[in-house]
Design a protein around this motif. Structure first.
Motif, PDB file in Angstrom:
ATOM      1  N   GLU A  21      59.426   9.949  57.594  1.00 16.85           N
ATOM      2  CA  GLU A  21      60.686  10.483  57.060  1.00 16.85           C
ATOM      3  C   GLU A  21      60.798  11.989  57.276  1.00 16.85           C
ATOM      4  O   GLU A  21      61.899  12.556  57.204  1.00 16.85           O
ATOM      5  CB  GLU A  21      60.811  10.173  55.563  1.00 16.85           C
ATOM      6  CG  GLU A  21      61.039   8.712  55.245  1.00 16.85           C
ATOM      7  CD  GLU A  21      59.751   7.923  55.162  1.00 16.85           C
ATOM      8  OE1 GLU A  21      58.671   8.513  55.444  1.00 16.85           O
ATOM      9  OE2 GLU A  21      59.799   6.718  54.816  1.00 16.85           O
ATOM     10  N   ASP A  35      68.739   4.384  62.146  1.00 16.29           N
ATOM     11  CA  ASP A  35      69.701   4.318  61.036  1.00 16.29           C
ATOM     12  C   ASP A  35      70.474   5.631  60.931  1.00 16.29           C
ATOM     13  O   ASP A  35      71.686   5.637  60.656  1.00 16.29           O
ATOM     14  CB  ASP A  35      68.981   4.032  59.723  1.00 16.29           C
ATOM     15  CG  ASP A  35      68.474   2.610  59.637  1.00 16.29           C
ATOM     16  OD1 ASP A  35      67.649   2.324  58.754  1.00 16.29           O
ATOM     17  OD2 ASP A  35      68.901   1.778  60.458  1.00 16.29           O
ATOM     18  N   SER A  46      51.249   4.881  56.303  1.00 15.96           N
ATOM     19  CA  SER A  46      52.576   5.495  56.253  1.00 15.96           C
ATOM     20  C   SER A  46      52.548   6.931  55.743  1.00 15.96           C
ATOM     21  O   SER A  46      53.572   7.493  55.423  1.00 15.96           O
ATOM     22  CB  SER A  46      53.537   4.675  55.375  1.00 15.96           C
ATOM     23  OG  SER A  46      53.245   4.858  54.012  1.00 15.96           O
ATOM     24  N   SER A  98      61.884   9.056  50.281  1.00 15.91           N
ATOM     25  CA  SER A  98      62.367   7.679  50.161  1.00 15.91           C
ATOM     26  C   SER A  98      63.888   7.606  50.085  1.00 15.91           C
ATOM     27  O   SER A  98      64.464   6.528  50.287  1.00 15.91           O
ATOM     28  CB  SER A  98      61.760   7.021  48.917  1.00 15.91           C
ATOM     29  OG  SER A  98      62.150   7.717  47.736  1.00 15.91           O
ATOM     30  N   ALA A 148      66.090   5.267  56.529  1.00 12.60           N
ATOM     31  CA  ALA A 148      64.836   4.540  56.719  1.00 12.60           C
ATOM     32  C   ALA A 148      64.244   4.762  58.099  1.00 12.60           C
ATOM     33  O   ALA A 148      63.033   4.674  58.290  1.00 12.60           O
ATOM     34  CB  ALA A 148      65.054   3.045  56.470  1.00 12.60           C
ATOM     35  N   SER A 149      65.077   5.030  59.096  1.00 13.13           N
ATOM     36  CA  SER A 149      64.594   5.225  60.464  1.00 13.13           C
ATOM     37  C   SER A 149      65.536   6.152  61.207  1.00 13.13           C
ATOM     38  O   SER A 149      66.662   6.423  60.767  1.00 13.13           O
ATOM     39  CB  SER A 149      64.502   3.880  61.198  1.00 13.13           C
ATOM     40  OG  SER A 149      65.796   3.352  61.439  1.00 13.13           O
TER      41      SER A 149
END
Length: 674
Positions: A598, A666, A570, A658, A662-663
């Motif tokens: 992100e 979203d 990630s 963070s 999240a995506s």
């Protein structure tokens, strides 16, 4: 007491059976009020809208002008019926909600004046006096007969009091019977709806021993009626002539031509027609077609030895299903077609459909297991599909390579014996892009040649080759795909799908700002492409408007994954450089050499800000201001945007990864609500 106990029992039973008959949401009351208003029932509209406000005080401001109109309309009706007091009361209520309405104020004055005139000279209404019955005709009290074994006292009851009691009891009984009836009907309807859904779910499940779907049948309504009749009669030349006389062709016409060419054995024209259909599917996104039309044609071509055309037709079927189908509403169609492709050797198409089914719907059957097995069988192993085809050099390769190096006229040069260079499309960060003509498929293509000064860097050269391998495994309607790699004369060329459109950056430069509706339409496709790439463990590290092409209005295509990177745990650190990408669109962590998925969410937030306002959120001291979130909200630049939009962009531009969405999906889900 027994009577009141029965009433309490009936109330409880009614509340239990009704199941929320009276519990309505504010939205339902608003909708009912709107229907009442359209039908001229202004009293009903006023009642329902006041109930909506009682249920949710937040809608009061939005309903105020509509309530003012409803009161004014009802006041006008009272005025026409000469009920001036009621008219004045409604006009006052309307003016309270809308004090600036001059017409309503004038109407109130007229009603007040008419009411004063009516009081000054009230009309004499005829009085109707019902005839009184004669004394002998009046009903006499009836004495109750004494029961056996008891002393009877004759108690006379007047018919009037007995009638009143019976009337109230009947009305109360009817009311509770109605409530109970409504509750029972509602419960029955819910049960029937549950039963239908359960039956549909059972019907959607294949039996465990099913070897695959039955052969799908094409739509019979695809070609035009006249052409269809000629095709059924075998008069293919006449059918082709009918289509040729039409000024413009739609998808149904091209589908008919495809059938005609295959039936006549003209496979070269069939390939060209299939390529045209693929282009039309992009250009006419709102025009629907049926994926099942191409499957029997693909089977026929395979039986005749035309495997390449059969693969092209299967690709068309998959493209149509991915474009028009819904994995949530019809997962069986995706599963059946993927299973058919798997059994027919179309591994890449089966992988695409299985992956789409897994990503966008709940687990339907064993698609996850099948997808894993197919990926294990791939030539390169793991989850990477085979690399794009590499065209071997020709004898004239050195001479053509020399033409590129010396800067002489390269137009007319044929690469790989297939792509003829026609013109210059522009220059990117890693190479020059040319327009080319694909002689094999008779369509346009885009060819990128690496900069000579970058080729001296072995790492950059390897990155350029790696670009094709990364993009080749991305098959999505909103991503510009790569067709292959050509090496000639010491040069490396990438062949991309040709996009007949303009970049989003050019549109912003021309129009300055875009309406929110257009922004949502564009972001829908971009977010879908980014989310799909993240699912394939690929990041677009330079996402910006100049890398987003718009076709056919607002249909977006994301391109230039030249700075893409495989996700590892990630997070990936860029080797031998501090950052990659365009500073204005980069996330704060990219300035430190860190790239995460992100980071693309951050770039989406910057792009949306620029599309809405025509300005950049950070125009100088990028790294410092990004970490401090020192920027002006988009509503400060564009005041008429809906409230809450600042919060969406603000979350996307969070310095801490963070804390962002999240995506990409979203992010779009939050945007589409405005």
């Amino acid at each position: 007491m027994n009577f009141f106990k029965q009433i309490i029992f009936l109330c409880g039973l009614a509340a239990f059976c009704a199941g929320g008959v009276f519990a309505q949401s504010a939205a339902q009351y608003v909708e009912r009020g709107r229907d009442n208003y359209k039908n001229g029932d202004y009293t009903g509209a006023i009642i329902n809208w006041h109930r909506a406000i009682a249920a949710d005080a937040a809608v009061e401001g939005k309903l105020a002008p509509y309530l003012a109109n409803a009161y004014a309309k009802r006041g006008a009706e009272y005025y026409l019926r000469k009920e001036y007091d009621r008219a004045i009361s409604d006009f006052d209520a309307s003016l309270k909600l809308n004090p600036d309405a001059k017409e309503i104020r004038q109407a109130r004055s007229l009603a007040e004046k008419a009411g004063e005139e009516k009081e000054a000279a009230p009309p004499v209404a005829p009085v109707y006096t019902p005839p009184q019955p004669a004394e002998n005709d009046k009903p006499k009290p009836v004495a109750a007969k004494p029961g056996p074994g008891r002393k009877a006292e004759a108690k006379a009851k007047s018919p009037e009091s007995e009638s009143d009691g019976n009337w109230w009891g009947a009305m109360l009984g009817l009311f509770f019977i109605g409530v109970i009836g409504v509750g029972i009907v509602r419960t029955i309807l819910r049960a029937l709806d549950w039963y239908r859904k359960r039956k549909a779910r059972k019907a959607a499940v294949l039996p465990a021993g099913d070897a695959g779907p039955p052969p799908p049948q094409p739509r019979t309504d695809a070609p035009p009626a006249g052409v269809n009749a000629l095709v059924l009669e075998g008069k293919y030349e006449e059918a082709r002539a009918v289509i040729a006389r039409k000024k413009t062709l739609d998808l149904a016409d091209y589908a008919a031509l495809l059938v005609i060419n295959i039936k006549m054995g003209d496979f070269m024209r069939a390939r060209l027609t299939a390529s045209q259909i693929s282009q039309e599917l992009r250009d006419r996104s709102k025009e629907k077609t049926d994926y099942r039309l191409y499957l029997p044609l693909a089977k026929e071509c395979r039986e005749k030895g035309e495997t390449e055309l059969a693969h092209q037709l299967n690709q068309l079927a998959a493209t149509v299903l991915l474009r028009d189908g819904s994995t949530r509403e019809a997962p069986r169609e995706f599963y059946d077609l993927a299973l058919s492709f798997e059994n027919g050797g179309e591994t890449d198409l089966a992988i695409t459909l299985y992956a789409t089914l897994i990503e966008t719907a709940r687990l339907y059957r064993d698609e996850a297991v099948r997808l894993r097995r197919l990926k294990e069988k791939l030539p390169q192993g793991g989850d990477k599909p085979a690399a794009p085809p590499v065209v071997t050099p020709h004898k004239a390769a050195n001479r053509q390579g020399a033409a590129f190096k010396t800067g002489s006229n390269i137009f007319g040069t044929v690469l790989g014996g297939r792509y003829e260079l026609k013109g210059d499309l522009g220059e990117g960060g890693m190479g020059v892009v040319y327009e080319a003509w694909d002689r094999q498929l008779s369509r346009k293509a885009a060819v990128k040649r690496m900069h000579s000064w970058l080729k001296a860097n072995a790492e950059a050269y390897a990155g350029f080759r790696r670009e094709a391998q990364l993009v080749a495994k991305l098959r999505h309607p909103n991503i510009v795909g790569v067709q292959g790699i050509i090496e000639e004369g010491g040069e490396v060329f990438l062949v991309f799908d040709y996009v007949a459109g303009r970049s989003l950056s050019d549109i912003i430069d021309e129009r300055k700002t875009l309406p929110l509706k257009d922004c949502k339409e564009i972001m829908k496709g971009v977010c879908a492409a980014v989310d799909y790439a993240h699912g394939e463990k690929v990041i677009h590290r330079d996402l910006k408007p100049s890398n987003i092409m718009l076709e056919n209005g607002n249909y977006p295509l994301v391109m230039d994954f030249g700075l893409a990177s495989e996700l590892r745990d990630s997070m990936t650190r860029i080797s031998h450089q501090t950052m990659s990408g365009t500073p204005a669109y980069m996330a704060p962590e990219q300035h430190d050499g860190i790239v995460k998925k992100e980071s693309a969410i951050y770039a989406l937030g910057v792009c949306l800000y620029e599309m809405l306002s025509g300005e950049m959120p950070f125009d100088r001291d990028y790294e410092k201001r990004k970490k401090l979130k020192d920027y002006r909200g988009v509503s400060g630049r564009v005041p008429w945007l809906p409230g809450g939009l600042d919060a969406v962009i603000d979350r996307a531009l969070e310095p801490e990864p963070s804390q962002r969405f999240a995506s990409a999906l979203d992010f779009y889900d939050a945007l589409r609500r405005f």
